[in-house]
Design an enzyme around this catalytic site. Structure first.
Site, PDB file in Angstrom:
ATOM      1  N   PHE A  97       0.838  -1.196   0.000  1.00  0.00           N
ATOM      2  CA  PHE A  97       0.000   0.000   0.000  1.00  0.00           C
ATOM      3  C   PHE A  97       0.872   1.245   0.000  1.00  0.00           C
ATOM      4  CE2 PHE A  97      -2.724   3.093   2.470  1.00  0.00           C
ATOM      5  CZ  PHE A  97      -3.669   3.281   1.477  1.00  0.00           C
ATOM      6  N   GLY A  98       0.636   2.121  -0.975  1.00  0.00           N
ATOM      7  CA  GLY A  98       1.336   3.396  -1.068  1.00  0.00           C
ATOM      8  C   GLY A  98       0.406   4.532  -0.706  1.00  0.00           C
ATOM      9  N   TYR A  99       0.837   5.404   0.188  1.00  0.00           N
ATOM     10  CA  TYR A  99       0.013   6.531   0.646  1.00  0.00           C
ATOM     11  C   TYR A  99       0.781   7.852   0.614  1.00  0.00           C
ATOM     12  CZ  TYR A  99       2.712   5.485   4.810  1.00  0.00           C
ATOM     13  OH  TYR A  99       3.748   5.236   5.669  1.00  0.00           O
ATOM     14  N   GLY A 100       2.069   7.791   0.298  1.00  0.00           N
ATOM     15  CA  GLY A 100       2.918   8.977   0.211  1.00  0.00           C
ATOM     16  C   GLY A 100       3.758   8.874  -1.038  1.00  0.00           C
ATOM     17  N   SER A 101       5.075   8.857  -0.886  1.00  0.00           N
ATOM     18  CA  SER A 101       5.960   8.856  -2.050  1.00  0.00           C
ATOM     19  C   SER A 101       5.868   7.576  -2.876  1.00  0.00           C
ATOM     20  CB  SER A 101       7.408   9.097  -1.636  1.00  0.00           C
ATOM     21  OG  SER A 101       7.878   8.057  -0.802  1.00  0.00           O
ATOM     22  N   GLU A 112      12.159   1.802   3.258  1.00  0.00           N
ATOM     23  CA  GLU A 112      11.195   2.173   4.292  1.00  0.00           C
ATOM     24  C   GLU A 112      11.667   1.893   5.719  1.00  0.00           C
ATOM     25  OE1 GLU A 112       8.494   3.892   3.460  1.00  0.00           O
ATOM     26  OE2 GLU A 112       8.952   3.656   1.334  1.00  0.00           O
TER      27      GLU A 112
END
Length: 180
Positions: free
Chosen positions: A10-14, A89
């Site tokens: 899941f990507g929510y920023g960069s 990350e």
């Protein structure tokens, strides 16, 4: 983790605008129980130990939800992509790699990796006022560039995806004002 069928992240920023990996599928998704928040000091990518910046993190909040992108990584690339994600990350152990259930925009539910802030880590800021966030983001720069660039890219990509975030838009305006 069983990666015979690959995995989802899941990507929510960069990760939305700079994933740095190949994927089989990308689809908008919703994660319940977490808020996207500038609640983590960045001492590597968007700041330094002497002048930390801020980056987004998923902060647990039972009443919140976060819109982002779910990426399906194919089995042929799973091992390499997972290693690259962990290097990116987990650079300072402020994120916890965890499994979450996403609701994909096509109606499917999918278990996915997500990187969630560790509230017990020294880089967790807790709630900072928007004014304080704007001051920090306007000034900080790290190994991946200016902190404001990270904010502006994330805000712009959310809007382009139809996932406008009014808080990030207000914060972007505040930072732009500080930069003039």
């Amino acid at each position: 983790m069983d990666m015979r069928d690959g995995f989802w992240v899941f990507g929510y920023g960069s990760l939305m605008w700079n994933p740095e990996f190949e994927f089989v599928e990308r689809i908008p998704a919703r994660l319940s129980g977490f808020a996207r928040s500038f609640c983590m000091w960045s001492i590597h990518h968007r700041g330094t130990p002497e002048d930390p910046g801020l980056v987004l993190a998923l902060d647990e909040d039972a009443s919140a939800h976060c819109r982002g992108l779910a990426y399906h990584i194919g089995a042929d690339r799973a091992v390499d992509v997972l290693a690259a994600l962990r290097e990116r990350e987990l650079v300072s152990s402020a994120y916890i790699e965890t499994h979450v259930d996403l609701l994909l925009d096509d109606g499917r539910t999918q278990t996915s990796l997500a990187y969630v802030v560790d509230r017990d880590h020294a880089q967790y800021t807790g709630a900072l006022s928007l004014a304080r966030q704007a001051d920090i983001i306007a000034a900080a720069c790290g190994g991946r560039g200016a902190n404001c660039e990270y904010l502006f890219n994330t805000t712009r990509h959310l809007a382009e995806l139809g996932m406008r975030d009014p808080v990030l838009e207000e914060l972007s305006d505040m930072v732009r004002h500080r930069l003039t």
